[in-house]
Design an enzyme around this catalytic site. Structure first.
Site, short mmCIF file in Angstrom:
data_model
loop_
_atom_site.label_atom_id
_atom_site.label_comp_id
_atom_site.label_asym_id
_atom_site.label_seq_id
_atom_site.Cartn_x
_atom_site.Cartn_y
_atom_site.Cartn_z
N LYS A 97 0.79 -1.26 0.13
CA LYS A 97 -0.05 -0.12 0.28
C LYS A 97 0.87 1.20 0.02
CE LYS A 97 -1.26 0.48 4.94
NZ LYS A 97 -1.05 1.84 5.25
N SER A 98 2.00 1.20 0.58
CA SER A 98 3.01 2.22 0.55
C SER A 98 3.51 2.62 -0.75
CB SER A 98 4.29 2.06 1.42
OG SER A 98 3.62 2.08 2.87
N SER A 146 7.77 10.72 7.62
CA SER A 146 8.33 11.09 6.36
C SER A 146 7.13 11.27 5.35
CB SER A 146 8.73 9.84 5.94
OG SER A 146 8.02 8.48 5.96
N ASP A 176 7.21 0.04 11.63
CA ASP A 176 5.97 -0.78 11.46
C ASP A 176 6.31 -2.13 11.49
OD1 ASP A 176 4.18 1.34 10.84
OD2 ASP A 176 4.61 1.19 8.45
N LYS A 220 -7.89 -2.46 6.78
CA LYS A 220 -7.25 -1.10 6.34
C LYS A 220 -6.03 -1.40 5.72
CE LYS A 220 -4.85 2.44 8.88
NZ LYS A 220 -5.44 3.70 7.98
#
Length: 424
Positions: free
Chosen positions: A20-21, A162, A305, A404
């Site tokens: 997803k990033s 960031s 994370d 999510k």
């Protein structure tokens, strides 16, 4: 949804879902490009859909195709004077798009869930207002933004988020003059800034980064590469790496880019530091071999994370694990330092929190029990993997928070032999 997870032996092969990033960045760049871009993204999540829906509201035409999306860019010159977007619960979506909507003429109304409104957007908000935006108070729902910002020298701390820096990087090339982003303090999550710059370069945007100064030439044009592939996600595959470390049967993970700039690729080294053997296979795959694990001392400033995965490994590793420089976890979907400790301790672990991390004394096994997700996707995944080293079942309340980032988590869990039942 309540998930009831029973101890089992996870084995077989699992494919890393789309990052997803990476997807956020690729979709935004594609929406700012000169012509259509085909984005190969085989999985989605609530956060990815939040970015897609916001880009659509801003005028991009994003249509489903086989294995991804076709993105027809925003007509920046014909945007209306009033736009409404909804970031749902996606912090990335809000922080990436806030500089962009601050550059538009007219008003943008930003809706979001209450949990996202509690997450900070300062000092990004102040810097945008310094250069011409008007933004309502932090925490307000909806957030109301009026443009438009000018080019300049934007100063941000490097150790808060960031995402603030990435958000500026998307819009500054489009402004009339040259700009700089000056980073103060220690730069954390450097790899996420690098990921943004790499995506920009794929769209022919020129950025120079030297020491603590990022220089961006103005009046640039995003040029579509026609087709772009969203990488497999190292953050989420790390939970399967942990499962492979626990179990005596081999597990392989595929669809991984070993040359990726994703910072969470560091999980490979971390899991080997615990004592697990990893065999690299062909075709972007790896195989994990179960070995006894020993505690480690680790600085996670660049990879916060990964802390839920590290914590669950440490909970049953021999000796003590110390996790340092994780303070930014207190600003995630939950106060993740506290939610990790509360969850694992409820399951029988020995976790003590510190101001910016935790100390975990390994136990032989966890006991199981009932926990809450804290509406945090990574807590759901952590608790599910913890069930694999628990004597009794693990019951996870509000387990649908996993959607999510990883909508098919429990499907993949069951495909590997995991045992899970659901109830309301």
């Amino acid at each position: 949804m309540k998930a009831i997870v029973k101890k089992s032996v996870l084995q077989g092969a699992v494919r890393a879902i789309a990052s997803k990033s990476h997807a956020h960045r690729v979709l935004i760049a594609a929406a700012l490009a000169d012509v259509d871009t085909m984005v190969i993204c085989e999985e989605t999540s609530d956060d990815i859909l939040a970015t897609i829906n916001c880009l659509k509201a801003l005028g991009a035409e994003i249509t489903d195709i086989e294995n991804g999306y076709n993105v027809r860019p925003i007509d920046m010159y014909n945007l209306g004077k009033h736009v409404e977007i909804d970031c749902n619960e996606s912090g990335s979506t809000l922080r990436f798009l806030l500089p962009l909507i601050s550059s538009l003429r007219g008003e943008t109304v930003v809706n979001m869930k209450e949990g996202l409104a509690k997450r900070p957007i300062e000092p990004l908000r102040s810097e945008l207002m310094k250069y011409g935006a008007t933004i309502s108070e932090e925490g307000q729902i909806p957030l109301v933004v009026n443009g438009m910002i000018s080019n300049g020298e934007f100063t941000l701390p490097g150790n808060i988020s960031s995402q603030y820096i990435s958000g500026l990087l998307f819009v500054l090339p489009l402004l009339d003059g040259d700009s700089k982003i000056i980073l103060t303090d220690t730069i954390e999550s450097r790899s996420y800034i690098t990921m943004t710059i790499e995506v920009l370069q794929l769209f022919k945007i020129e950025v120079e980064w030297e020491d603590n100064v990022i220089s961006i030439r103005g009046n640039q044009q995003y040029k579509s590469p026609s087709e772009i592939y969203v990488e497999g996600d190292w953050s989420n595959i790390s939970f399967w790496l942990a499962a492979g470390a626990f179990n005596p049967e081999e597990m392989s993970c595929r669809n991984l880019n070993f040359y990726s700039c994703q910072g969470d690729k560091r999980m490979l080294q971390i899991i080997m530091d615990f004592g697990v053997n990893i065999i690299y296979d062909s075709n972007n795959s790896l195989i994990l071999e179960h070995c006894p694990m020993e505690g480690i001392d680790i600085d996670v400033a660049d990879t916060p994370d990964l802390v839920p995965v590290i914590a669950v490994l440490a909970s049953v590793a021999k000796g003590t694990t110390v996790i340092r420089n994780a303070g930014r976890l207190r600003l995630k979907e939950s106060d993740r330092i506290e939610s990790i400790a509360t969850t694992l301790n409820a399951l029988g672990a020995d976790v003590v929190t510190t101001e910016d991390g935790m100390i975990i004394n390994g136990v032989e096994s966890l006991k199981g029990g009932e926990v809450d997700s804290f509406n945090d996707h990574r807590i759901v995944m952590m608790a599910s993997i913890a069930a694999q080293v628990s004597d009794d079942v693990v019951i996870i309340n509000n387990a649908d928070a996993v959607n999510k980032s990883y909508r098919t988590f429990f499907e993949d869990f069951k495909s590997l032999g995991g045992i899970v039942k659901y109830s309301e």
